[in-house]
Design a protein around this motif. Sequence first.
Motif, mmCIF file in Angstrom:
data_model
loop_
_atom_site.group_PDB
_atom_site.id
_atom_site.type_symbol
_atom_site.label_atom_id
_atom_site.label_comp_id
_atom_site.label_asym_id
_atom_site.label_seq_id
_atom_site.Cartn_x
_atom_site.Cartn_y
_atom_site.Cartn_z
ATOM 1 N N GLU A 6 -10.800 15.278 -12.442
ATOM 2 C CA GLU A 6 -11.767 15.971 -13.366
ATOM 3 C C GLU A 6 -11.000 15.830 -14.872
ATOM 4 N N MET A 7 -9.704 16.215 -14.747
ATOM 5 C CA MET A 7 -8.756 16.107 -16.298
ATOM 6 C C MET A 7 -8.514 14.684 -16.664
ATOM 7 N N TYR A 62 -7.572 12.545 -24.572
ATOM 8 C CA TYR A 62 -7.843 13.589 -25.856
ATOM 9 C C TYR A 62 -7.369 13.385 -26.923
ATOM 10 N N VAL A 80 -7.979 23.673 -19.232
ATOM 11 C CA VAL A 80 -8.979 22.440 -19.368
ATOM 12 C C VAL A 80 -10.432 22.821 -19.031
ATOM 13 N N HIS A 125 -13.919 21.589 -18.275
ATOM 14 C CA HIS A 125 -14.455 20.253 -17.835
ATOM 15 C C HIS A 125 -15.835 20.532 -17.632
ATOM 16 N N ASN A 126 -16.846 19.629 -17.224
ATOM 17 C CA ASN A 126 -18.196 19.340 -17.265
ATOM 18 C C ASN A 126 -18.751 19.333 -18.655
ATOM 19 N N ASN A 172 -15.543 19.180 -21.902
ATOM 20 C CA ASN A 172 -14.465 18.320 -21.636
ATOM 21 C C ASN A 172 -13.276 18.341 -22.850
ATOM 22 N N THR A 218 -12.138 7.015 -19.849
ATOM 23 C CA THR A 218 -11.479 7.720 -19.004
ATOM 24 C C THR A 218 -10.451 6.605 -18.276
#
Length: 190
Positions: free
Chosen positions: A37-38, A42, A147, A149-150, A153, A189
């Motif tokens: 997920e991470m 960034y 972090v 997420h969803n 982000n 990603t």
Amino acid sequence: MKKSTFFILFVTLIFISSCNKDEPRFTTTHIQNALFEMKGIYYGDMRVSYYHGDRISEGNECKVVSTDSLTIHMDLEPMASTIADEAFASRLREISVVVVKAGYDFLQMDDTMFSFVLLPGDVVVSGDHSDQSPVRIVFDQTFGGDVFHNERNSIMFNLSPIELWIGNEKYEPFRQLVYHYEASIDNYTL
């Protein structure tokens, strides 16, 4: 009276030791899902301040990559600006940016956020010429971040250099710094 005091101490000891066993432990699957997920690159801002002290800089651009660990491109200019010894400061400015790799130790996970401690390795930059000494930066192992997420982000964390070495010489007047990063994930990603 002594028996009741002993009994209270005994019950307290059992309660405290049982709390340690009840702490949540994350399975390998939980950790792999969190790392997935991470994942990403960034981009955001970084500010630097003294640990419990004045701000040194803010708003500098930063790039952070999360895979199975965190890779931080750390600008040394804010650190160089705190160094009174011009030879040390000049060497940091010459190096400019170092890449810091840090593992994660997860503290909390839910549907929207992961909280973690970062475990950065020392950064060692060898001398480019025979007359240059290697530089080593040592980091505190107790700082971390979150972090989200969803929907958001984004990542936020602190990284804290605690020692600076040039060759075998520790720069004793060095004051602990805190690099605070806030960044959002790029659409790409890994």
